[in-house]
Design a protein around this motif. Structure first.
Motif, PDB file in Angstrom:
ATOM      1  N   GLU A  66      82.643 -12.660  21.440  1.00  0.00           N
ATOM      2  CA  GLU A  66      82.889 -13.271  22.749  1.00  0.00           C
ATOM      3  C   GLU A  66      84.013 -13.614  23.068  1.00  0.00           C
ATOM      4  N   VAL A  67      84.464 -13.643  24.464  1.00  0.00           N
ATOM      5  CA  VAL A  67      85.772 -13.810  24.957  1.00  0.00           C
ATOM      6  C   VAL A  67      85.786 -14.631  26.325  1.00  0.00           C
ATOM      7  N   LEU A  68      86.853 -15.341  26.600  1.00  0.00           N
ATOM      8  CA  LEU A  68      87.119 -16.057  27.491  1.00  0.00           C
ATOM      9  C   LEU A  68      88.252 -15.311  28.115  1.00  0.00           C
ATOM     10  N   ALA A  69      88.170 -14.395  29.278  1.00  0.00           N
ATOM     11  CA  ALA A  69      89.062 -13.834  30.014  1.00  0.00           C
ATOM     12  C   ALA A  69      89.669 -14.658  31.326  1.00  0.00           C
ATOM     13  N   PHE A  70      91.012 -14.665  31.328  1.00  0.00           N
ATOM     14  CA  PHE A  70      91.364 -15.486  32.388  1.00  0.00           C
ATOM     15  C   PHE A  70      92.584 -14.473  32.859  1.00  0.00           C
ATOM     16  N   GLY A  71      92.962 -14.764  34.202  1.00  0.00           N
ATOM     17  CA  GLY A  71      94.217 -14.365  34.857  1.00  0.00           C
ATOM     18  C   GLY A  71      94.208 -13.342  35.852  1.00  0.00           C
ATOM     19  N   GLU A  72      95.059 -12.521  36.152  1.00  0.00           N
ATOM     20  CA  GLU A  72      95.113 -11.503  36.994  1.00  0.00           C
ATOM     21  C   GLU A  72      94.224 -10.375  36.726  1.00  0.00           C
ATOM     22  N   GLY A  73      93.875 -10.042  35.640  1.00  0.00           N
ATOM     23  CA  GLY A  73      93.206  -8.586  35.335  1.00  0.00           C
ATOM     24  C   GLY A  73      91.742  -8.953  35.763  1.00  0.00           C
ATOM     25  N   VAL A  74      91.111 -10.025  35.780  1.00  0.00           N
ATOM     26  CA  VAL A  74      89.580 -10.490  35.781  1.00  0.00           C
ATOM     27  C   VAL A  74      89.486 -11.091  37.297  1.00  0.00           C
ATOM     28  N   ALA A  75      88.341 -11.022  37.913  1.00  0.00           N
ATOM     29  CA  ALA A  75      88.011 -11.502  39.197  1.00  0.00           C
ATOM     30  C   ALA A  75      88.167 -13.017  38.909  1.00  0.00           C
ATOM     31  N   LEU A  76      87.357 -13.776  37.910  1.00  0.00           N
ATOM     32  CA  LEU A  76      87.287 -14.918  37.929  1.00  0.00           C
ATOM     33  C   LEU A  76      87.424 -15.277  36.529  1.00  0.00           C
ATOM     34  N   PRO A  77      88.062 -16.408  35.960  1.00  0.00           N
ATOM     35  CA  PRO A  77      88.068 -16.977  34.488  1.00  0.00           C
ATOM     36  C   PRO A  77      86.447 -16.457  34.103  1.00  0.00           C
ATOM     37  N   THR A  78      86.428 -15.869  33.146  1.00  0.00           N
ATOM     38  CA  THR A  78      84.944 -15.250  32.604  1.00  0.00           C
ATOM     39  C   THR A  78      84.850 -15.527  31.149  1.00  0.00           C
ATOM     40  N   ARG A  79      83.397 -15.891  30.917  1.00  0.00           N
ATOM     41  CA  ARG A  79      83.036 -15.698  29.506  1.00  0.00           C
ATOM     42  C   ARG A  79      82.157 -14.413  29.619  1.00  0.00           C
ATOM     43  N   LEU A  80      82.713 -13.674  28.831  1.00  0.00           N
ATOM     44  CA  LEU A  80      82.133 -12.160  28.683  1.00  0.00           C
ATOM     45  C   LEU A  80      82.058 -11.911  27.160  1.00  0.00           C
ATOM     46  N   ARG A  81      81.121 -10.806  26.861  1.00  0.00           N
ATOM     47  CA  ARG A  81      81.167 -10.420  25.681  1.00  0.00           C
ATOM     48  C   ARG A  81      81.376  -8.908  25.650  1.00  0.00           C
ATOM     49  N   PHE A  82      82.354  -8.623  24.517  1.00  0.00           N
ATOM     50  CA  PHE A  82      82.915  -7.219  24.392  1.00  0.00           C
ATOM     51  C   PHE A  82      81.680  -6.390  24.052  1.00  0.00           C
ATOM     52  N   LYS A  83      81.726  -5.042  24.506  1.00  0.00           N
ATOM     53  CA  LYS A  83      80.646  -4.261  24.389  1.00  0.00           C
ATOM     54  C   LYS A  83      80.762  -3.479  22.753  1.00  0.00           C
ATOM     55  N   GLU A  84      79.849  -2.846  22.309  1.00  0.00           N
ATOM     56  CA  GLU A  84      79.925  -2.551  21.156  1.00  0.00           C
ATOM     57  C   GLU A  84      81.025  -1.408  21.145  1.00  0.00           C
TER      58      GLU A  84
END
Length: 581
Positions: free
Chosen positions: A475-493
């Protein structure tokens, strides 16, 4: 869509929402809990917000509400035939506006790829049917960092990101510093794997600080000896240039000082010339104590030159003359010849020179970008970045920090992009991490690391960081310019063949097939000794020819692995089991 709440207060980018006691939705459906996205219906747009806290304390006196929730306003979806999401809020909600759970369609609008340059890294935690995309151009050109404690899937995440970047940008060159020799097999035929066995990095490419670090084995240099070196290295360079330019014997000698090289100019020189220049100076001295300084310096140079662990620097370093073009084209994949990526495995290098080797590589990557005006972009990925750019100025090697820092601050202007990977962001130089505009934060347990992350994240969703200690694996929290919104996502397999070695093969239970007997130990010792001696190790599959001095593209080398973590093939010991003659 039925609403389950109303806006009861608004303050800047924050609002409070009252959850209705008699909502048209069942309580089980609402699940208005921390981390969920909601939508607030305004007159001209739909505001996207995230719940950051829920409480039933201090409720308004009326019986309309069973709880209240604090929300961060993140952006808005503007209507029309083709709804479009934009960050930031232009029309604020008013008291009484309806609050609803965000729909799958709205989430898709928010995370819809805006251009062709998007990579699919996983799915949203809130809705697994929505793919999380990252904008490659924004992520690379403004640098990125992957942060997380040991064992949370950080290396796997790096393998996933780099494989996706390679798919999206097949012509982008990637240089990966692999500290624990984990990534050798993750990128298949698209990567050239380098380690002390097959690397050729001539000592004359090192600048003054770096060569001093090698000669003094990472300790501070003796000032008297440094003065001598600073004087004779430019002269040795001048002498070598004269050899190269002399068309016939007996040509008039020019004064080497007149050639105008500095101690840092990356041109070849010979250690023989260097030693003879020092020796010549020593011969003119009468004072015995002064001569000892010269003598120590000569023996220091001789010791390092004859140490088999330093073969990659000194062995045949002057064969073929000025081979800088070949070395750089080989290291940084110009031309790529189908292998745009270099994995530099650092675990087999002598500990004393790792810092100076990394410094040389960072500096050459930046300088090549600078002098080529960024024509051929390069992504420089630094694993365990806190080792090379520590926040504490007394730790580590200054020039390495300076080289990484230059890439962080100025690299994007010259097509040199930085990817940092670290488990201790608090120990990393704050200036460097502040230059990374896309952050992938995985689970971080340490308070100092979390505090640094809070200071680095400028988004309205800094409240998301309260999730960092409780994130699951992958699980990852992605922030900043590369993502549309600060996001809690899960890396794919990640496919098995792309898993880093430490996660693909190392288990705490010992392998039955390994055959842990004296033959096994002997074979390990042979590899161990082989890494620090000239002799070829019997039955060692990792010995590969070094690239010839004048070949632009050496023959493909099977990714050599030096670490014992690979697990050893029992068949390899058949030779060792034969009785010695």
């Amino acid at each position: 869509m039925t609403s389950f709440g109303r806006v009861i207060s608004v303050r800047g980018s924050l609002a409070r929402v009252g959850l209705l006691a008699v909502s048209q939705m069942a309580t089980s459906e609402v699940r208005a809990t921390v981390g969920r996205f909601i939508s607030i219906r305004c007159a001209t747009s739909t505001i996207v917000a995230m719940i950051t806290d829920v409480t039933c304390e201090d409720l308004p006196s009326s019986d309309n509400y069973i709880a209240s929730a604090g929300v961060d306003l993140l952006g808005e979806i503007l209507g029309g035939d083709r709804p479009k999401f934009q960050r930031g809020v232009t029309n604020y909600p008013t008291i009484g506006d309806a609050v609803e759970l965000i729909t799958n369609q709205e989430l898709r609008t928010v995370y819809a790829p805006t251009g062709s340059d998007q990579i699919n890294v996983g799915t949203l935690q809130q809705d697994r049917s929505v793919i999380a995309y990252v904008d490659v151009e924004e992520m690379l050109s403004k640098h990125f960092a992957v942060l997380g404690s040991t064992g949370v899937g950080k290396s796997t995440g790096v393998s996933l990101l780099l494989n996706e970047i390679l798919k999206s940008r097949p012509n982008l060159r990637i240089f990966l510093l692999d500290v624990h020799n984990e990534y050798g097999r993750c990128f298949g035929d698209r990567a050239l794997v380098l380690n002390p066995r097959n690397l050729k990095l001539p000592f004359w490419l090192f600048n003054f600080e770096e060569i001093v670090d090698v000669l003094f084995a990472g300790r501070p240099g003796v000032p008297e000896e440094l003065d001598i070196l600073a004087e004779v290295i430019p002269m040795a360079k001048g002498i070598y240039t004269q050899y190269q330019n002399a068309d016939r014997v007996g040509l008039k000698r020019i004064d080497p000082k007149a050639i105008g090289y500095t101690v840092d100019t990356p041109v070849p020189y010979r250690l023989v010339d260097l030693i003879s220049l020092i020796d010549e100076r020593m011969g003119k001295l009468e004072n015995r104590s002064s001569r000892i300084i010269y003598h120590k310096l000569i023996s220091r140079i001789e010791t390092v030159r004859n140490d088999p662990r330093y073969t990659f620097m000194f062995d045949n370093a002057n064969v073929g003359g000025d081979t800088m073009a070949e070395v750089i084209s080989h290291l940084f994949r110009l031309p790529a010849n189908g292998r745009p990526m270099t994995i530099m495995q650092l675990a087999g290098f002598p500990a004393e020179v790792v810092d100076s080797v990394v410094s040389v590589l960072c500096r050459m990557a930046f300088d090549f970008g600078l002098w080529s005006d960024g024509v051929s972009p390069l992504l420089f990925v630094c694993e365990e970045a806190h080792r090379y750019a520590a926040a504490d100025r007394n730790i580590g090697f200054g020039p390495t920090r300076k080289a990484v820092s230059r890439i962080a601050k100025e690299g994007r202007k010259y097509g040199v992009y930085l990817g940092l990977v670290t488990q201790r962001p608090a120990e990393l130089d704050a200036t460097i991490i502040s230059q990374c505009n896309t952050l992938f934060a995985m689970r971080l347990a340490n308070d100092r690391d979390q505090a640094l992350l809070r200071s680095a994240v400028s988004d309205a969703a800094a409240n998301l960081l309260s999730f960092v200690p409780s994130l699951g694996t992958r699980e990852v929290l992605a922030f900043g310019e590369g993502v549309a919104l600060p996001t809690r996502l899960r890396f794919k397999e990640v496919p098995i063949h792309q898993l880093p070695r430490s996660e693909a093969t190392i288990a705490t239970a010992p392998s039955v097939a390994a055959g842990h007997d004296m033959h096994f130990v002997s074979a390990v010792l042979d590899r161990w000794r082989g890494a620090t001696s000239h002799r070829d190790v019997p039955n060692d599959p990792m010995i590969s020819e070094r690239p010839a001095a004048r070949t632009l593209e050496p023959r493909p080398v099977e990714a050599p692995m030096l670490q014992p973590s690979l697990g050893l093939d029992p068949d390899r010991f058949s030779l060792l089991k034969k009785p010695l003659r």
